[in-house]
Design a protein around this motif. Structure first.
Motif, PDB file in Angstrom:
ATOM      1  N   TYR A 149       2.997   7.046 -26.428  1.00 10.65           N
ATOM      2  CA  TYR A 149       2.426   6.229 -25.361  1.00 10.65           C
ATOM      3  C   TYR A 149       3.107   6.519 -24.017  1.00 10.65           C
ATOM      4  O   TYR A 149       2.448   6.569 -22.977  1.00 10.65           O
ATOM      5  N   SER A 150       4.407   6.743 -24.043  1.00 13.14           N
ATOM      6  CA  SER A 150       5.130   7.101 -22.815  1.00 13.14           C
ATOM      7  C   SER A 150       4.652   8.450 -22.290  1.00 13.14           C
ATOM      8  O   SER A 150       4.481   8.630 -21.077  1.00 13.14           O
ATOM      9  N   TYR A 151       4.447   9.372 -23.201  1.00  8.97           N
ATOM     10  CA  TYR A 151       3.968  10.707 -22.806  1.00  8.97           C
ATOM     11  C   TYR A 151       2.584  10.600 -22.147  1.00  8.97           C
ATOM     12  O   TYR A 151       2.336  11.190 -21.089  1.00  8.97           O
ATOM     13  N   LEU A 155      -1.084  10.184 -17.173  1.00  9.06           N
ATOM     14  CA  LEU A 155      -1.850   9.349 -16.248  1.00  9.06           C
ATOM     15  C   LEU A 155      -1.236   9.377 -14.852  1.00  9.06           C
ATOM     16  O   LEU A 155      -1.946   9.583 -13.856  1.00  9.06           O
ATOM     17  N   LYS A 156       0.080   9.186 -14.779  1.00  3.84           N
ATOM     18  CA  LYS A 156       0.760   9.187 -13.477  1.00  3.84           C
ATOM     19  C   LYS A 156       0.634  10.543 -12.788  1.00  3.84           C
ATOM     20  O   LYS A 156       0.386  10.614 -11.575  1.00  3.84           O
ATOM     21  N   GLU A 157       0.821  11.606 -13.552  1.00  4.30           N
ATOM     22  CA  GLU A 157       0.730  12.964 -12.993  1.00  4.30           C
ATOM     23  C   GLU A 157      -0.639  13.217 -12.361  1.00  4.30           C
ATOM     24  O   GLU A 157      -0.756  13.957 -11.390  1.00  4.30           O
ATOM     25  N   SER A 175      -5.368   1.968 -13.967  1.00  2.00           N
ATOM     26  CA  SER A 175      -6.053   1.945 -12.687  1.00  2.00           C
ATOM     27  C   SER A 175      -6.452   3.382 -12.384  1.00  2.00           C
ATOM     28  O   SER A 175      -5.598   4.266 -12.307  1.00  2.00           O
ATOM     29  N   HIS A 176      -7.742   3.607 -12.249  1.00  5.09           N
ATOM     30  CA  HIS A 176      -8.310   4.959 -12.191  1.00  5.09           C
ATOM     31  C   HIS A 176      -8.294   5.567 -10.788  1.00  5.09           C
ATOM     32  O   HIS A 176      -8.687   4.924  -9.813  1.00  5.09           O
TER      33      HIS A 176
END
Length: 153
Positions: free
Chosen positions: A32-34, A39-41, A61-62
């Motif tokens: 889940y962290s990966y 997502l952040k990247e 948040s998209h």
């Protein structure tokens, strides 16, 4: 021209290939962290990621500069490589084809986060098949049984 402003909340749901129960408690947090890092990247903000041994829910948040299908493809591809390179499963891990994407307004954010955070409690009473069909019906998404995930009974 001014800046673009957006507020788009999306829940993604997809399953392990063959609906196998391969995601183990011992490494799910690392997975889940990966996925949160992916997502952040890609310019998104992860809000909740959780699931069961056979499926996952991702609420974020998209970033509208990236298509949802492109993001899902990247999450699945990269996390497949991650899981297999770590040797978390015997054999080859793969996600099943397809996914659900459901949008929410800001007033629903805390409820959706709570729902995703409590997946293990929720699934003591409800099967993934029932949950997924319920989401499709709640969002008035027409579907045909033969195009849903491969259900294992």
């Amino acid at each position: 021209m001014g800046d673009a402003f957006h507020q788009i909340y999306v829940q993604l749901v997809f399953a392990v290939k063959g609906r196998q129960s391969l995601i183990k408690d011992s490494w799910e947090i690392e997975l889940y962290s990966y996925i949160g890092g992916i997502l952040k990247e890609k310019g998104n903000k992860p809000l909740a990621i959780n699931g069961m041994p056979d499926h996952i829910h991702i609420f974020y948040s998209h970033n509208p500069n990236l298509g949802i299908s492109e993001l899902v493809r990247e999450i699945k591809k990269s996390s497949n490589i991650f899981i297999n390179s770590k040797g978390f499963v015997l054999g080859k891990f793969e996600w099943q084809q397809g996914y659900g994407a459901f949008s929410y307004n800001k007033s629903a954010v805390s409820n959706v986060i709570n729902y995703i955070d409590n997946q293990k409690i929720h699934h003591q009473k409800t099967s993934f098949q029932s949950e997924y069909k319920s989401l499709l019906e709640k969002f008035e998404i027409e579907y045909k049984e033969e195009y849903l995930f491969d259900w294992m009974d």
